[in-house]
Design an enzyme around this catalytic site. Structure first.
Site, PDB file in Angstrom:
ATOM      1  CG  HIS A 124     -51.079 -17.144 102.325  1.00 14.87           C
ATOM      2  ND1 HIS A 124     -50.408 -16.362 102.821  1.00 14.87           N
ATOM      3  CD2 HIS A 124     -51.781 -18.219 103.007  1.00 14.87           C
ATOM      4  CE1 HIS A 124     -50.085 -16.748 104.060  1.00 14.87           C
ATOM      5  NE2 HIS A 124     -51.138 -17.725 104.211  1.00 14.87           N
TER       6      HIS A 124
ATOM      7  CE  LYS B 229     -47.342 -10.928  98.159  1.00 17.78           C
ATOM      8  NZ  LYS B 229     -48.805 -10.339  98.661  1.00 17.78           N
ATOM      9  CB  THR B 230     -46.860  -9.049  91.681  1.00 17.75           C
ATOM     10  OG1 THR B 230     -46.962 -10.373  92.306  1.00 17.75           O
ATOM     11  CG2 THR B 230     -46.571  -9.265  90.141  1.00 17.75           C
TER      12      THR B 230
HETATM   13  P1  GDP Z   1     -49.698  -8.681  95.407  1.00 18.21           P
HETATM   14  O1  GDP Z   1     -50.901  -9.669  95.561  1.00 18.21           O
HETATM   15  O2  GDP Z   1     -49.241  -8.493  96.757  1.00 18.21           O
HETATM   16  O3  GDP Z   1     -48.699  -9.363  94.494  1.00 18.21           O
HETATM   17  O4  GDP Z   1     -50.317  -7.574  94.682  1.00 18.21           O
HETATM   18  P2  GDP Z   1     -50.276  -6.985  93.460  1.00 18.21           P
HETATM   19  O5  GDP Z   1     -48.989  -6.355  93.036  1.00 18.21           O
HETATM   20  O6  GDP Z   1     -50.694  -7.924  92.500  1.00 18.21           O
HETATM   21  O7  GDP Z   1     -51.364  -5.696  93.417  1.00 18.21           O
HETATM   22  C1  GDP Z   1     -52.701  -5.809  93.677  1.00 18.21           C
HETATM   23  C2  GDP Z   1     -53.403  -4.577  93.211  1.00 18.21           C
HETATM   24  O8  GDP Z   1     -53.232  -3.524  93.810  1.00 18.21           O
HETATM   25  C3  GDP Z   1     -53.360  -4.289  91.709  1.00 18.21           C
HETATM   26  O9  GDP Z   1     -54.727  -3.991  91.261  1.00 18.21           O
HETATM   27  C4  GDP Z   1     -52.472  -3.358  91.725  1.00 18.21           C
HETATM   28  O10 GDP Z   1     -52.597  -2.569  90.508  1.00 18.21           O
HETATM   29  C5  GDP Z   1     -52.623  -2.545  93.109  1.00 18.21           C
HETATM   30  N1  GDP Z   1     -51.546  -1.737  93.177  1.00 18.21           N
HETATM   31  C6  GDP Z   1     -50.093  -1.914  93.492  1.00 18.21           C
HETATM   32  N2  GDP Z   1     -49.407  -0.931  93.930  1.00 18.21           N
HETATM   33  C7  GDP Z   1     -50.241  -0.064  93.906  1.00 18.21           C
HETATM   34  C8  GDP Z   1     -50.107   1.161  94.458  1.00 18.21           C
HETATM   35  O11 GDP Z   1     -49.070   1.839  94.722  1.00 18.21           O
HETATM   36  N3  GDP Z   1     -51.035   2.081  94.347  1.00 18.21           N
HETATM   37  C9  GDP Z   1     -52.485   1.567  93.949  1.00 18.21           C
HETATM   38  N4  GDP Z   1     -53.558   2.701  94.279  1.00 18.21           N
HETATM   39  N5  GDP Z   1     -52.790   0.421  93.794  1.00 18.21           N
HETATM   40  C10 GDP Z   1     -51.598  -0.327  93.843  1.00 18.21           C
HETATM   41 MG    MG Z   2     -48.562 -11.230  93.302  1.00 17.67          MG
END
Ligand code: GDP
Ligand code: MG
Length: 394
Positions: free
Chosen positions: A84, A24-25
């Site tokens: 969350h 998401k971020t």
């Molecule tokens: P959130 O908790 O949903 O906000 O997730 P984050 O944006 O913090 O992403 C979680 C992890 O997934 C991080 O280590 C990111 O670098 C990784 N990540 C995010 N998007 C992608 C993607 O498109 N491909 C891959 N391989 N990793 C991703």
């Molecule tokens: Mg996040």
């Protein structure tokens, strides 16, 4: 039959929802990165978004980043929450009322528990438009992407969305953030943005429903009568129209003698207008802040509502002890408050501070509340719960 009339709003509230670590971020940062190239946004880095300051919203603390950006068609205010629990609080408190949500699901995981929970909440708080971004497409093959898409369509249908028509975009937020111009990189973000512009209709003010205005204030004009002040929420208010003044167990019939905008009399006023309304034969002492002025016979009063509620934890200033049915306290919404009794679902024995769920509200007096209306519950002036109306019961 006449076509409904609408007035356009240039602005749309959107947010990213979905399971932790699904991206998401990263997606939020990627959106600003891609738009920054065209001068439509300022690039906001992952760290800046994730370090969002705490905000006080309706008595509870939520960590949330609010990021503004534009497409060629619209301005968006985008909410991304780090944890969350922040998402849950943000949605239930109505702190940033989202018009639409981008549900992020990682292709290598598929839908997970928080995917379901956020979707359920989105439905319950009345978010009409969901767009699915299947992220981390760089990690899986095409067949798996298709499988996730099928799973997501089923899930959406399970929760009352039209799973067949919800747009789905496959991409990689990480690739886009790294400036990659191949299919799953920046182009997938551009596709997401154009889908947001097209799929989420312009947020409209409802001019076709009977008018409704919450009373913010009232005063007496000597020789003329009682004037009530507020912002029209929906519909068109016309001079000489019949109206009801509703709330706190009262239903008083009246007539709109005069409508004023910025102290000038007008023949009619529209949803969004702030007006002063002279009411025929109304006594000042009959009017209370929190009552509604509505088109005659268009709304009904009741003291029974269903709501989604979140009980604050002790650390958030909430209760120490569990909540049982017949829990009675003062409820606050907008500019008014009233005594309320809260009953849990019959199958549920109790709720703990930190829990969220559906409850039944019985107000001391009949009111008009609308679906999506936020409220808080306070004990001795301390907020112990925050909620949103999900259903009107008679
Ligand atoms: P959130 O908790 O949903 O906000 O997730 P984050 O944006 O913090 O992403 C979680 C992890 O997934 C991080 O280590 C990111 O670098 C990784 N990540 C995010 N998007 C992608 C993607 O498109 N491909 C891959 N391989 N990793 C991703
Ligand atoms: Mg996040």
């Amino acid at each position: 039959i006449t076509e409904p009339q609408f007035v356009e709003k240039k602005h749309c509230n959107i947010g990213t929802i979905g399971h932790v670590d699904h991206g998401k971020t990263t997606l939020t940062a990627a959106i600003t990165k891609v738009l920054a190239k065209d001068g439509l946004a300022q690039y906001v880095s992952y760290d800046e978004i994730d370090r969002a300051p705490e905000e006080k919203a309706r008595g509870i603390t939520i960590n949330a980043a609010h990021i503004g950006y534009s497409t060629k068609l619209r301005h968006y205010a985008h909410t991304d929450c780090p944890g969350h629990a922040d998402f849950i609080r943000n949605m239930i408190s109505g702190a940033s009322q989202m018009d639409a949500a981008v549900l992020v699901v990682a292709a290598n995981d598929g839908p997970m528990p928080q995917t379901r929970e956020h979707l359920l909440l989105a439905k319950q708080v009345g978010i009409q438009y969901i767009i699915v971004f299947i992220n981390k497409a760089d990690l899986v093959d095409g067949e798996l992407l298709e499988l996730v898409e099928i799973e997501m369509r089923e899930l959406l249908s399970d929760f009352g969305y039209d799973g067949n028509t919800v747009p789905m975009i496959c991409g990689s937020a990480m690739k886009a953030l790294n400036g990659d111009e191949t299919e799953f990189g920046a182009p997938s973000i551009r596709k997401l943005l154009s889908t947001m512009d097209e799929y989420v209709p312009p947020i409209v003010r409802d001019l076709s429903s009977p008018f409704l205005m919450p009373i913010d204030n009232a005063f007496t004009v000597p020789g003329r009568g009682t004037v009530v002040v507020g912002t029209i929420k929906r519909g068109i208010m016309k001079k000489n129209a019949e109206a009801d003044l509703l709330g706190f167990g009262q239903n008083i019939k009246t007539t709109i003698s005069d409508v004023q905008i910025f102290k000038n009399s007008v023949p009619e006023a529209l949803a969004g207008d702030n007006v002063g309304v002279l009411l025929r034969g109304m006594k000042m002492k009959s009017v209370q802040t929190g009552m509604l002025l509505t088109a005659a016979k268009s709304c009904f009063l009741t003291n029974h509502y269903k709501a989604k509620i979140y009980f604050l934890t002790r650390n958030e200033g909430g209760r120490r002890k569990p909540i049982f049915s017949r829990y009675s306290q003062q409820m606050f919404s907008g500019t008014w408050n009233i005594a309320v009794r809260i009953d849990l679902e019959p199958t549920q024995q109790m709720m703990m501070p930190g829990d969220h769920g559906e409850v039944y509200l019985t107000l001391l007096e009949d009111m008009v509340m609308t679906v999506g209306q936020p409220f808080t519950v306070r004990e001795n002036n301390v907020t112990v719960a925050t909620g949103i109306i999900t259903e009107t019961l008679s």
